[in-house]
Design a protein around this motif. Sequence first.
Motif: not given
Length: 305
Positions: A97-98, A107-108, A114-115, A149-152
Amino acid sequence: MKDHPARRLLLVHAHPDDESINNGATMARYAAEGAHVTLVTCTLGEEGEVIPPDLAHLAADRDGTLGAHRAGELAAAMKALGVTDHRFLGGAGRYRDSGMMGTEQNHRPGAFWDADVDEAAGLLAEVIRSVRPQVLVTYDPDGGYGHPDHIQAHRVAMRAAELAGDTAYGAVPGEAHTVAKIYWNRVPRTVAEAAFARLRETAPDAFGGVAEVGDVPGVVDDGRITTEIDGTAHAGAKTVAMRAHATQIAVDGPFFALSNDLGQPVFTTEYYELVRGPSGGGPGAREHDLFAGLPDVAAAPGART
Ligand SMILES: [Zn+2]
């Protein structure tokens, strides 16, 4: 997939709970009708805020065990919806989860934001080639409301559909498969406005406040809605599934709140925008079946007649 039902639906979501809020009634309906419903969740939702005080210790800034707990909540929700095929992208914990946009969690190590999109899409393309769904449901390019995370998840889902269908793509096993129809989750503005009016009228004090139409992901002008799925008969299952995500969702009758304690309506008719594939709605008419317009599954076992 020789032994699987003729109609196959794949949903791609960012966190546990998104599927029940957005598509719970749709998933329950198609599962009940005998379609094969596959859910791929991209992260464990480790950064979610926890609602029940007695579970607050699970949070990322305390025990950091929320992800495992939410996997259990998701399993309970899937049981309520009758969905047996639910997976985490690349396996549980592969992507983290970002957090909300602009936070250091973006950016953890392992953050989904960051994938590498092609790498994550490859993992999903493998699922697509294996399950061979005719229909894919995901978010719009903004992820419905701008969460990283939804955008990704949108990017990965759209790219995976491309890769899975590309006969020259050999990075993952399986025969190429083209997803016939792709939908984005939507809510028509007039439906959202009417539901919020009802909430303000009948249950203004159910929660600490009332959310705004703009807080609902995917709200668009009605003209963009191509498809509505009446899940009224499965409203109960959707509510049970939402309640299963107890760390994230508080349900009160036909309304619910997230950790901000602002009331929102539970939609039991769910809405979509068809962005790829044939419409089965006829000129100017909305579809009432995600598989509409696909002649090869229209009369198949598990199809609605
Ligand atoms: Zn989410």
